[in-house]
Design a protein around this motif. Structure first.
Motif, PDB file in Angstrom:
ATOM      1  N   ARG A  59      39.111  46.887  38.107  1.00 27.60           N
ATOM      2  CA  ARG A  59      38.633  45.567  38.534  1.00 27.60           C
ATOM      3  C   ARG A  59      37.910  44.869  37.385  1.00 27.60           C
ATOM      4  NH1 ARG A  59      37.273  48.339  43.598  1.00 27.60           N
ATOM      5  NH2 ARG A  59      35.265  48.753  42.659  1.00 27.60           N
ATOM      6  N   THR A  60      37.157  45.625  36.617  1.00 23.24           N
ATOM      7  CA  THR A  60      36.443  45.055  35.467  1.00 23.24           C
ATOM      8  C   THR A  60      37.432  44.556  34.427  1.00 23.24           C
ATOM      9  OG1 THR A  60      34.608  46.563  35.848  1.00 23.24           O
ATOM     10  CG2 THR A  60      34.744  45.550  33.675  1.00 23.24           C
ATOM     11  N   ASP A  62      40.455  43.575  34.975  1.00 16.31           N
ATOM     12  CA  ASP A  62      41.121  42.388  35.525  1.00 16.31           C
ATOM     13  C   ASP A  62      40.253  41.144  35.344  1.00 16.31           C
ATOM     14  OD1 ASP A  62      43.305  43.881  36.273  1.00 16.31           O
ATOM     15  OD2 ASP A  62      42.666  44.111  38.370  1.00 16.31           O
ATOM     16  N   ARG A  63      38.940  41.282  35.464  1.00 17.63           N
ATOM     17  CA  ARG A  63      38.041  40.143  35.269  1.00 17.63           C
ATOM     18  C   ARG A  63      38.051  39.694  33.803  1.00 17.63           C
ATOM     19  NH1 ARG A  63      32.712  42.303  37.371  1.00 17.63           N
ATOM     20  NH2 ARG A  63      31.910  40.350  36.587  1.00 17.63           N
ATOM     21  N   GLU A 144      29.095  36.171  34.039  1.00 14.81           N
ATOM     22  CA  GLU A 144      30.120  36.135  35.081  1.00 14.81           C
ATOM     23  C   GLU A 144      29.847  34.990  36.047  1.00 14.81           C
ATOM     24  OE1 GLU A 144      29.823  40.026  36.757  1.00 14.81           O
ATOM     25  OE2 GLU A 144      27.886  39.641  37.681  1.00 14.81           O
ATOM     26  N   LYS A 148      32.512  36.502  40.915  1.00 15.98           N
ATOM     27  CA  LYS A 148      32.971  37.678  40.153  1.00 15.98           C
ATOM     28  C   LYS A 148      34.489  37.679  39.958  1.00 15.98           C
ATOM     29  CE  LYS A 148      29.076  40.609  41.099  1.00 15.98           C
ATOM     30  NZ  LYS A 148      28.587  41.932  41.383  1.00 15.98           N
ATOM     31  N   LYS A 149      35.036  36.506  39.581  1.00 14.23           N
ATOM     32  CA  LYS A 149      36.459  36.400  39.293  1.00 14.23           C
ATOM     33  C   LYS A 149      36.742  36.650  37.810  1.00 14.23           C
ATOM     34  CE  LYS A 149      37.551  33.206  43.007  1.00 14.23           C
ATOM     35  NZ  LYS A 149      38.045  31.880  43.362  1.00 14.23           N
ATOM     36  N   TRP A 150      35.787  36.319  36.939  1.00 12.42           N
ATOM     37  CA  TRP A 150      35.961  36.499  35.501  1.00 12.42           C
ATOM     38  C   TRP A 150      34.627  36.917  34.894  1.00 12.42           C
ATOM     39  CZ3 TRP A 150      32.620  33.471  32.835  1.00 12.42           C
ATOM     40  CH2 TRP A 150      32.205  32.284  33.419  1.00 12.42           C
ATOM     41  N   ARG A 151      34.699  37.433  33.659  1.00 15.03           N
ATOM     42  CA  ARG A 151      33.473  37.782  32.948  1.00 15.03           C
ATOM     43  C   ARG A 151      33.688  37.693  31.452  1.00 15.03           C
ATOM     44  NH1 ARG A 151      31.916  44.010  32.154  1.00 15.03           N
ATOM     45  NH2 ARG A 151      33.603  44.468  30.735  1.00 15.03           N
ATOM     46  N   SER A 168      36.025  37.155  26.081  1.00  9.22           N
ATOM     47  CA  SER A 168      36.655  38.182  26.918  1.00  9.22           C
ATOM     48  C   SER A 168      37.256  39.250  26.023  1.00  9.22           C
ATOM     49  CB  SER A 168      37.736  37.565  27.798  1.00  9.22           C
ATOM     50  OG  SER A 168      38.746  37.028  26.971  1.00  9.22           O
TER      51      SER A 168
END
Length: 170
Positions: A59-60, A62-63, A144, A148-151, A168
């Motif tokens: 998940r991380t 993917d963000r 972020e 929590k869609k991107w970071r 990123s």
């Protein structure tokens, strides 16, 4: 009395037995000190649930990829007052930037010193927030959106750096 026995002092008046006993005594004292230190301080490097953290790594990642896809970049700036943060955010394909962002400042060895700063949009792509005073260290930054869609991530060398680029890694 004999001439030999007149010059002999008792053992406790000689320096060498005390010198030889001081080394093991110092080892015992330092051992007790380090045992007390290990018991009373928390080890910030050990994670309680490392298995769950391992499962969350996808998940991380993917963000990170989402931030790269959206072409989001940020520049963090610190002025003369180190408790006042300014952030310039650019990118995003949808054209609208979020009203609020969350910035995590992670200490490299002490989890108890970590901070979370809520940044509020003050203009198009311009955000501000306040934080507590930081000690000198190489802080890890994670920016972020609140959903929590991107970071974005970066490293801030306090007090050397006055500006930090966040990007990123995906």
């Amino acid at each position: 009395m004999n001439a030999l026995t007149e010059n002999i002092k008792p053992w406790y008046r000689e320096p060498w037995p005390w010198i030889l006993m001081a080394l093991p005594a110092a080892a015992v004292i330092f051992g007790l000190f380090y045992a007390w230190l290990a018991i009373t301080t928390q080890d910030g490097l050990v994670d309680d649930d490392y298995y769950k953290d391992g499962l969350a790594i996808n998940r991380t990642l993917d963000r990170d990829k989402a931030a790269k896809t959206l072409n989001i970049k940020a520049q963090l700036m610190v002025g003369d007052d180190p408790t006042h943060l300014r952030l310039m955010l650019q990118g995003g394909q949808s054209g609208t930037l979020p009203q609020h962002l969350r910035l995590k400042l992670l200490h490299p060895t002490r989890a108890g010193m970590d901070q979370v700063v809520d940044l509020t949009q003050r203009g198009e792509g311009y955000y501000e927030g306040a934080l507590k005073s930081l000690g000198p260290a190489r802080w890890h930054l994670v920016l972020e959106d609140t959903e929590k869609k991107w970071r974005l991530t970066g490293t801030w060398h306090v007090p050397k750096d006055h500006s930090v680029a966040l990007d990123s890694k995906g």
